[in-house]
Design an enzyme around this catalytic site. Structure first.
Site, mmCIF file in Angstrom:
data_model
loop_
_atom_site.group_PDB
_atom_site.id
_atom_site.type_symbol
_atom_site.label_atom_id
_atom_site.label_comp_id
_atom_site.label_asym_id
_atom_site.label_seq_id
_atom_site.Cartn_x
_atom_site.Cartn_y
_atom_site.Cartn_z
ATOM 1 N N ILE A 72 0.800 -1.213 0.000
ATOM 2 C CA ILE A 72 0.000 0.000 0.000
ATOM 3 C C ILE A 72 0.840 1.275 0.000
ATOM 4 O O ILE A 72 0.368 2.318 -0.390
ATOM 5 C CB ILE A 72 -1.005 -0.022 1.182
ATOM 6 N N ASP A 73 2.104 1.187 0.393
ATOM 7 C CA ASP A 73 2.884 2.409 0.520
ATOM 8 C C ASP A 73 4.322 2.287 0.000
ATOM 9 O O ASP A 73 5.235 2.832 0.585
ATOM 10 C CB ASP A 73 2.895 2.845 1.992
ATOM 11 N N PRO A 74 4.546 1.565 -1.092
ATOM 12 C CA PRO A 74 5.907 1.501 -1.620
ATOM 13 C C PRO A 74 6.179 2.693 -2.537
ATOM 14 O O PRO A 74 5.257 3.388 -2.949
ATOM 15 C CB PRO A 74 5.906 0.206 -2.427
#
Length: 160
Positions: A110-112
């Site tokens: 979700i947050d790369p």
């Protein structure tokens, strides 16, 4: 002091996450990073009732572990062995402490800061069946939105 405040917040949050589905069968929750879950689990001490509640929620489908690596690794600039290592640590801990039935089927990024075909391939090789991610490049997003192709199957070279 800051570390302690974070630990209290994680503990209180997970206590609520476990308590609420026990009270209401319609409530579900997913959890991603084992590093934080492990800290909470270790702080339970001898509270085996809470551990059994976790196992029951997982078996009943109210608590699901997604990805289940020790942390959410970077995809853009990491060597694949780092991904394998942190996923192995998280998955091993989950299976050893919660049970084989808790093994995830979905990868979650979700947050790369970028996505890689290598990560998708590794996820598949680890037995994960789907991959959800965010931070798509705006040009790719706009094209996929225009062509109604935001949901797609990412096929690895080995699977063609």
């Amino acid at each position: 002091k800051q570390w302690y405040q974070r630990r209290v917040a994680i503990t209180a949050g997970l206590d609520t996450v476990i308590d609420e589905p026990l009270k209401d069968k319609s409530k579900t929750f997913i959890y991603v990073e084992i590093a934080f879950f492990k800290r909470w689990w270790d702080n339970l001490g001898q509270n085996n009732v809470m551990r059994e509640n976790v196992r029951r929620l997982v078996k009943d489908g109210q608590l699901e572990f997604i990805n289940a690596g020790y942390c959410m690794n970077d995809e853009a600039g990491v060597h694949y062995l780092a991904t394998v290592d942190q996923m192995s640590v998280g998955l091993r801990w989950l299976r050893d402490n919660v049970g084989d039935f808790a093994a995830p089927t979905i990868a979650w990024q979700i947050d790369p800061f970028g996505h890689s075909a290598a990560h998708a391939a590794l996820s598949r090789q680890m037995g994960l069946e789907g991959l959800f991610f965010a931070r798509m490049h705006y040009q790719d997003y706009n094209l996929r939105k225009k062509t109604k192709n935001l949901e797609f199957t990412w096929v690895n070279k080995e699977e063609r």
